[in-house]
Design an enzyme around this catalytic site. Structure first.
Site, short mmCIF file in Angstrom:
data_model
loop_
_atom_site.label_atom_id
_atom_site.label_comp_id
_atom_site.label_asym_id
_atom_site.label_seq_id
_atom_site.Cartn_x
_atom_site.Cartn_y
_atom_site.Cartn_z
N THR A 119 7.66 -0.14 -11.98
CA THR A 119 7.21 -1.32 -12.70
C THR A 119 6.26 -0.95 -13.82
O THR A 119 5.54 0.05 -13.74
CB THR A 119 6.47 -2.28 -11.73
OG1 THR A 119 5.84 -3.32 -12.46
CG2 THR A 119 5.40 -1.54 -10.93
N TYR A 143 -0.36 -3.87 -5.75
CA TYR A 143 1.08 -3.70 -6.00
C TYR A 143 1.33 -2.55 -6.97
O TYR A 143 2.11 -1.62 -6.69
CB TYR A 143 1.69 -4.99 -6.54
CG TYR A 143 3.05 -4.80 -7.15
CD1 TYR A 143 4.14 -4.42 -6.37
CD2 TYR A 143 3.25 -4.98 -8.52
CE1 TYR A 143 5.39 -4.23 -6.93
CE2 TYR A 143 4.49 -4.80 -9.09
CZ TYR A 143 5.57 -4.42 -8.29
OH TYR A 143 6.79 -4.22 -8.87
#
Length: 327
Positions: A119, A143
């Site tokens: 990501t 995250y």
């Protein structure tokens, strides 16, 4: 290399299922490995499914011995940033410990081609835009940190254990299969396009915009929306690259074009022809004002060029959400 088996871990989820579709279209045999905590059994349509958890080494060993995949695509992660702040332990257990368990099983099975779903959240707050792969990585939430930790582990596995990997750093995945067979379906939904479409469909009371005073062209955040089928194509190209002996590499996956939240909402109203209430509220902590990819490296390494623009993203998403009875 068509005909090869590829284990798609998390293949019943949003991006994983579209990648299975693309793998099958290109002659591969996708095998889904999923615990179905967030994935959907209805999305397993292009190959067999094996139920299991990436933290279960014995089950992984069993599935790898049964199917003997040539490569592994790893999508199985907890992804909701807000939840990672509330419950970081679950994110570390699944995203880090689970991935390390999967890597150990892959090594034991003699698999050395591994594609990792990462990501742009590993970059943290952008120092320059568009972001390229040399941008510093300072994630600002659990995250992003879990994904960054795995990226670092993969670099060590490459250097010391000869496991080659392609790390794919997504920007904003969006859209759906144009035939409407699969699409975006999260519970709960937190992504802008499906939330706005649900507002246009009357399934929710309007749409909230976090911040309208950023230093952008209209005051709202800028994001790089990339069609999920373009992402799927990049993953299949990454598999082919590794099976041909390619070296480990990290690549951005985005269009290189930024869209503001206001522009996005206007495009959704245009496609749907259904205006909906929009409420502008304060900024959300941790939001970057602009996240746009430099995708030159993915083009150079994989020959990958995104095929779909924002209107096609929204049209495919609208068709999926409007007719889907999953909501």
């Amino acid at each position: 290399m068509a005909g090869e088996t590829v284990l798609v871990v998390g293949g019943a989820g949003y991006i994983g299922s579209h990648t299975c579709l693309d793998l099958a279209n290109k002659g591969y045999r996708p095998v889904v490995f999923d615990n179905f905590s967030n994935g959907h059994r209805d999305f397993v349509r292009w190959g067999p499914a094996e139920e299991g958890d990436i933290r279960d080494r014995a089950r992984l060993d069993e599935v790898l011995a049964k199917h003997k995949p040539a490569a592994i695509l790893h999508f199985a992660a907890l992804i909701e940033v807000g939840e990672s702040v509330k419950d970081p332990v679950s994110f570390y257990e699944n995203n880090v410990i689970g991935t390390l368990t999967l890597l150990s099983a892959a090594q034991a099975a003699g698999i050395n081609a591994f594609v990792f779903s990462s990501t742009c959240a590993t970059y943290g707050l952008p120092q320059s835009v568009p972001l390229d792969e040399t941008h510093r990585q300072v994630p600002i939430n659990p995250y992003g940190r879990t994904k960054y930790i795995v990226e670092q582990a993969l670099a060590d596995y490459d250097q010391y254990r000869s496991l080659r990997s392609v790390v794919l750093r997504y920007f904003n995945a969006a859209g759906a299969d144009f035939e409407g067979r699969i699409g975006e379906w999260h519970q709960p939904e937190t992504h802008a396009i499906p939330l706005a479409i649900d507002a246009a469909l009357g399934r929710r009371q309007g749409f909230k915009v976090f911040g309208s005073d950023y230093e952008t062209r209209d005051g709202t955040c800028v994001r790089d929306y990339i069609h999920v089928l373009d992402l799927a194509d990049a993953h299949v190209r990454a598999v082919e690259y590794l099976l041909k002996g390619g070296d480990s590499v990290a690549l951005n996956l985005g269009t290189g074009t930024g869209t503001t939240v206001k522009e996005l909402l206007g495009a959704i109203e245009e496609v749907s022809n259904r205006p909906f209430p929009v409420e502008y509220i304060g900024r959300r902590e941790g939001d970057s004002h602009t996240l746009v990819a430099n995708n030159d490296k993915a083009r150079d390494v994989l020959g990958w060029v995104p095929q779909y623009d924002l209107s096609e993203i929204i049209r495919s998403a609208w068709d999926w959400h409007a007719k889907s009875n999953q909501h």
